[in-house]
Design an enzyme around this catalytic site. Structure first.
Site, PDB file in Angstrom:
ATOM      1  N   LYS A 107      37.590  38.606  31.845  1.00 56.85           N
ATOM      2  CA  LYS A 107      36.542  39.272  32.637  1.00 56.85           C
ATOM      3  C   LYS A 107      35.735  40.266  31.820  1.00 56.85           C
ATOM      4  O   LYS A 107      34.541  40.465  32.041  1.00 56.85           O
ATOM      5  CB  LYS A 107      37.130  39.958  33.867  1.00 56.85           C
ATOM      6  N   ILE A 138      44.203  34.641  43.320  1.00 58.63           N
ATOM      7  CA  ILE A 138      43.423  34.454  44.561  1.00 58.63           C
ATOM      8  C   ILE A 138      42.165  33.637  44.226  1.00 58.63           C
ATOM      9  O   ILE A 138      41.426  34.014  43.328  1.00 58.63           O
ATOM     10  CB  ILE A 138      42.971  35.809  45.160  1.00 58.63           C
ATOM     11  N   GLY A 189      53.827  41.667  32.214  1.00 62.83           N
ATOM     12  CA  GLY A 189      52.656  40.817  31.925  1.00 62.83           C
ATOM     13  C   GLY A 189      51.472  41.089  32.832  1.00 62.83           C
ATOM     14  O   GLY A 189      50.545  40.291  32.908  1.00 62.83           O
ATOM     15  N   LYS A 207      35.601  43.102  36.884  1.00 63.86           N
ATOM     16  CA  LYS A 207      35.725  42.104  37.958  1.00 63.86           C
ATOM     17  C   LYS A 207      34.659  42.338  39.033  1.00 63.86           C
ATOM     18  O   LYS A 207      34.082  41.390  39.565  1.00 63.86           O
ATOM     19  CB  LYS A 207      37.130  42.172  38.566  1.00 63.86           C
ATOM     20  N   GLY A 305      49.596  38.706  36.303  1.00 70.60           N
ATOM     21  CA  GLY A 305      50.871  38.091  35.934  1.00 70.60           C
ATOM     22  C   GLY A 305      50.684  36.651  35.490  1.00 70.60           C
ATOM     23  O   GLY A 305      49.667  36.021  35.771  1.00 70.60           O
TER      24      GLY A 305
HETATM   25  N1  NDP Z   1      47.903  38.905  32.101  1.00 77.89           N
HETATM   26  C1  NDP Z   1      47.267  38.779  33.256  1.00 77.89           C
HETATM   27  O1  NDP Z   1      47.827  38.990  34.330  1.00 77.89           O
HETATM   28  C2  NDP Z   1      45.839  38.390  33.277  1.00 77.89           C
HETATM   29  C3  NDP Z   1      45.086  38.266  32.142  1.00 77.89           C
HETATM   30  N2  NDP Z   1      43.771  37.901  32.227  1.00 77.89           N
HETATM   31  C4  NDP Z   1      42.979  37.732  31.015  1.00 77.89           C
HETATM   32  O2  NDP Z   1      43.434  36.595  30.319  1.00 77.89           O
HETATM   33  C5  NDP Z   1      43.253  36.784  28.914  1.00 77.89           C
HETATM   34  C6  NDP Z   1      44.602  36.621  28.227  1.00 77.89           C
HETATM   35  O3  NDP Z   1      45.474  37.588  28.750  1.00 77.89           O
HETATM   36  P1  NDP Z   1      47.019  37.617  28.366  1.00 77.89           P
HETATM   37  O4  NDP Z   1      47.542  36.260  28.267  1.00 77.89           O
HETATM   38  O5  NDP Z   1      47.640  38.570  29.316  1.00 77.89           O
HETATM   39  O6  NDP Z   1      46.937  38.289  26.925  1.00 77.89           O
HETATM   40  P2  NDP Z   1      48.013  38.246  25.762  1.00 77.89           P
HETATM   41  O7  NDP Z   1      47.707  39.383  24.862  1.00 77.89           O
HETATM   42  O8  NDP Z   1      49.369  38.119  26.332  1.00 77.89           O
HETATM   43  O9  NDP Z   1      47.691  36.867  25.020  1.00 77.89           O
HETATM   44  C7  NDP Z   1      46.572  36.668  24.202  1.00 77.89           C
HETATM   45  C8  NDP Z   1      46.999  35.801  23.048  1.00 77.89           C
HETATM   46  O10 NDP Z   1      45.858  35.461  22.272  1.00 77.89           O
HETATM   47  C9  NDP Z   1      46.201  35.630  20.890  1.00 77.89           C
HETATM   48  N3  NDP Z   1      45.001  35.821  20.086  1.00 77.89           N
HETATM   49  C10 NDP Z   1      44.329  36.964  19.848  1.00 77.89           C
HETATM   50  N4  NDP Z   1      43.269  36.713  19.040  1.00 77.89           N
HETATM   51  C11 NDP Z   1      43.297  35.400  18.770  1.00 77.89           C
HETATM   52  C12 NDP Z   1      42.479  34.554  17.959  1.00 77.89           C
HETATM   53  N5  NDP Z   1      41.444  35.010  17.302  1.00 77.89           N
HETATM   54  N6  NDP Z   1      42.810  33.247  17.881  1.00 77.89           N
HETATM   55  C13 NDP Z   1      43.879  32.748  18.535  1.00 77.89           C
HETATM   56  N7  NDP Z   1      44.687  33.505  19.316  1.00 77.89           N
HETATM   57  C14 NDP Z   1      44.402  34.818  19.418  1.00 77.89           C
HETATM   58  C15 NDP Z   1      47.096  36.842  20.919  1.00 77.89           C
HETATM   59  O11 NDP Z   1      47.797  36.966  19.731  1.00 77.89           O
HETATM   60  P3  NDP Z   1      48.256  38.464  19.315  1.00 77.89           P
HETATM   61  O12 NDP Z   1      49.251  38.874  20.337  1.00 77.89           O
HETATM   62  O13 NDP Z   1      48.840  38.216  17.962  1.00 77.89           O
HETATM   63  O14 NDP Z   1      47.023  39.303  19.297  1.00 77.89           O
HETATM   64  C16 NDP Z   1      47.978  36.538  22.116  1.00 77.89           C
HETATM   65  O15 NDP Z   1      49.046  35.675  21.779  1.00 77.89           O
HETATM   66  C17 NDP Z   1      42.664  38.190  28.753  1.00 77.89           C
HETATM   67  O16 NDP Z   1      41.275  38.076  28.663  1.00 77.89           O
HETATM   68  C18 NDP Z   1      43.058  38.880  30.040  1.00 77.89           C
HETATM   69  O17 NDP Z   1      42.163  39.897  30.401  1.00 77.89           O
HETATM   70  C19 NDP Z   1      43.167  37.652  33.423  1.00 77.89           C
HETATM   71  C20 NDP Z   1      43.852  37.752  34.577  1.00 77.89           C
HETATM   72  C21 NDP Z   1      45.238  38.159  34.605  1.00 77.89           C
HETATM   73  N1  LIG Z   2      45.414  43.576  33.764  1.00 77.78           N
HETATM   74  C1  LIG Z   2      44.881  42.895  34.895  1.00 77.78           C
HETATM   75  C2  LIG Z   2      45.296  41.474  34.837  1.00 77.78           C
HETATM   76  C3  LIG Z   2      44.497  40.635  35.731  1.00 77.78           C
HETATM   77  O1  LIG Z   2      43.294  40.587  35.699  1.00 77.78           O
HETATM   78  C4  LIG Z   2      45.394  43.522  36.163  1.00 77.78           C
HETATM   79  O2  LIG Z   2      46.342  44.299  36.098  1.00 77.78           O
HETATM   80  O3  LIG Z   2      44.837  43.243  37.216  1.00 77.78           O
END
Ligand code: NDP
Ligand SMILES: N[C@@H](CC=O)C(=O)O
EC number: 1.1.1.3
Length: 440
Positions: A107, A138, A189, A207, A305
């Site tokens: 986002k 959602i 998470g 958002k 999550g």
């Molecule tokens: N967690 C949640 O509940 C939610 C998350 N989101 C969104 O989803 C996206 C991912 O979130 P989330 O999974 O929690 O984040 P994480 O930090 O858990 O995962 C992101 C992953 O991407 C890797 N990464 C970073 N840079 C690169 C790159 N250049 N090339 C390849 N891989 C890379 C990271 O590696 P490293 O750790 O080594 O940096 C990490 O493993 C974010 O934009 C977040 O805002 C949206 C809704 C809910």
């Molecule tokens: N960090 C965000 C993850 C989902 O967008 C949140 O806590 O809502």
């Protein structure tokens, strides 16, 4: 729905990336039965492919080279689950330019560079799907774009950040300490890699900008949002609120004002405890939408999550396979910023009630000085409470609630009080909101 195998590449094998991989393995048959889509996870790219993850995948699926997805013509969809607005932007552009439809949950990136990314997608005749970017599991974007398509949407408000709602809930229900709960939200998470934006209101603001753009048909971006977070909230605030019949929530509110301007605001807010939104617990989100035909509708579910977010990401993959995403994307017409000038009545001029907590010197006349500073600014006090000072302490906590006034007036009065050298630290000011009712 296409019968052919659709090959999916994931960039970013973190919390959400692992969830999507898990769903693509575990739910493969269910998805095929329900939708006809035969989804194959073809490649996963991450900077680090040695650290064990929460899902086991065959080693040959893992790579550190983005070109293993971008340069593979057999991969139809790139699911980009990298946070932030720099590397994530480059990756998305690369995927779009390689002719891949992109699914994202980012986002922050959409709220900042959405217009640019959308135009790159259009130039390359592909689409960007972003259901998971707002309110986690959602299907709120689907509701706005499909379910409520017949409506002019006048107002949207809600709890849009799971982390801050989890923190406030744990503080309220168990008296937990803010930093300890934040750490737990990270472990679970819910929080961003850097949780600053979760707690300072920025994530909710991202958002809100996306949802307001879809609801009102204008290109809003993050800079249009006035935002404040929960960093200054203490358990005292939550307890005082409870005594007054309020629950503390971080609310995002976007409204079309009668003058035709829009307001987009994120702020900690006291809401009456008997409202549905006051009872939304933990990492759950709730979003209220007011449509011109349907009236009030409300959506509730897990806002953060691994699995809830992955559920929304997978829904987007399926919608791309069905052709719905591309159709909706091609028909998404947002009035450009130059045309709409969507902004914005000064939120700080709006009339609201406020709660103010001040650490005041425990001396004669201090309360009188504070109330006269408020009075000079036309602020009428509705209630006041002074906690007894612990022995040896020179400051006491004073809580004041006001009748309706503006935040500008409050800030001005608090500056005057600050100059009097009678308070310690920064006052905490929280709006007391009336939740708009179901008119008609
Ligand atoms: N967690 C949640 O509940 C939610 C998350 N989101 C969104 O989803 C996206 C991912 O979130 P989330 O999974 O929690 O984040 P994480 O930090 O858990 O995962 C992101 C992953 O991407 C890797 N990464 C970073 N840079 C690169 C790159 N250049 N090339 C390849 N891989 C890379 C990271 O590696 P490293 O750790 O080594 O940096 C990490 O493993 C974010 O934009 C977040 O805002 C949206 C809704 C809910
Ligand atoms: N960090 C965000 C993850 C989902 O967008 C949140 O806590 O809502």
């Amino acid at each position: 729905m296409s019968e052919k195998k659709i090959r999916v590449g994931i960039v970013g094998f973190g919390t959400v990336g692992c969830g999507v991989a898990k769903i693509l393995f575990d739910q493969k048959e269910t998805i095929q039965q329900k939708t006809g889509a035969d989804l194959e996870l073809a490649k996963i790219v991450d900077l680090d492919i040695t650290t064990p993850r929460s899902v086991d995948v065959p080693e040959e699926l893992l790579s550190t080279d983005i070109n293993d997805i971008a340069g593979d013509d057999s991969i139809d969809i790139a699911v980009v689950l990298v946070g932030g607005t720099t590397a994530a932007k480059d990756i998305q552009i690369k995927m779009l330019q390689s002719g891949k439809n992109v699914v994202t949950a980012n986002k922050a990136l959409l709220a900042k560079h959405g217009a640019e990314l959308f135009s790159v997608a259009r130039e390359n005749n592909v689409c960007i799907a972003f259901e998971a970017s707002c309110a986690g599991g959602i299907p709120i974007i689907s509701a706005i774009r499909s379910g409520l398509a017949a409506n002019d949407i006048e107002r949207i408000y809600g709890i849009l950040n799971g982390t801050s709602n989890y923190i406030l809930t744990c503080m309220e229900q168990n008296g937990d300490d803010f930093p300890a709960v934040l750490e737990r939200a990270q472990e679970l998470g819910y929080a961003e890699a850097d949780p600053t934006l979760d707690i300072n209101g920025g994530d909710c603001g991202h958002k809100l900008a996306i949802l307001a753009s879809l609801c009102f048909g204008c290109e809003f971006e993050f800079s249009d949002v006035t935002y404040e977070g929960i960093e200054k909230i203490a358990i005292t605030d939550i307890e005082c609120g409870r005594e007054m019949g309020y629950s503390l929530k971080l609310l995002g509110v976007a409204e079309k004002q009668p003058c035709g301007e829009y307001t987009l605001q994120v702020s900690p807010s006291f809401v009456p405890s008997d409202e549905i939104i006051a009872q939304v617990p933990g990492p759950f989100n709730a979003v209220s939408l007011f449509g011109s035909c349907v009236g009030h509708t409300m959506y509730y579910g897990r806002g953060a999550g691994m699995m809830p977010t992955a559920s929304a990401v997978t829904a987007d993959i399926i919608e791309i396979v069905s052709g719905n995403s591309k159709h909706l994307f091609d028909n998404l017409k947002l009035k450009p910023r130059e045309e709409t000038k969507p902004l914005v009545a000064d939120i700080k001029d709006q009339q609201k009630r406020f709660y103010i907590r001040i650490q005041a010197k425990d001396e004669p006349g201090v309360l009188a000085k504070m109330s006269s500073a408020l009075g000079e600014n036309g602020i009428s006090i509705r209630g006041a409470l002074q906690q007894e000072a612990p022995a040896q302490k020179n400051y006491v906590t004073v809580v004041i609630t006001t009748h309706k006034t503006s935040r500008n007036m409050i800030d001005d009065a608090l500056n005057k009080i600050d100059e009097m050298n009678i308070i310690a630290g920064e006052p905490v000011c929280i709006q007391i909101v009336e939740i708009p009712g179901d008119e008609g």
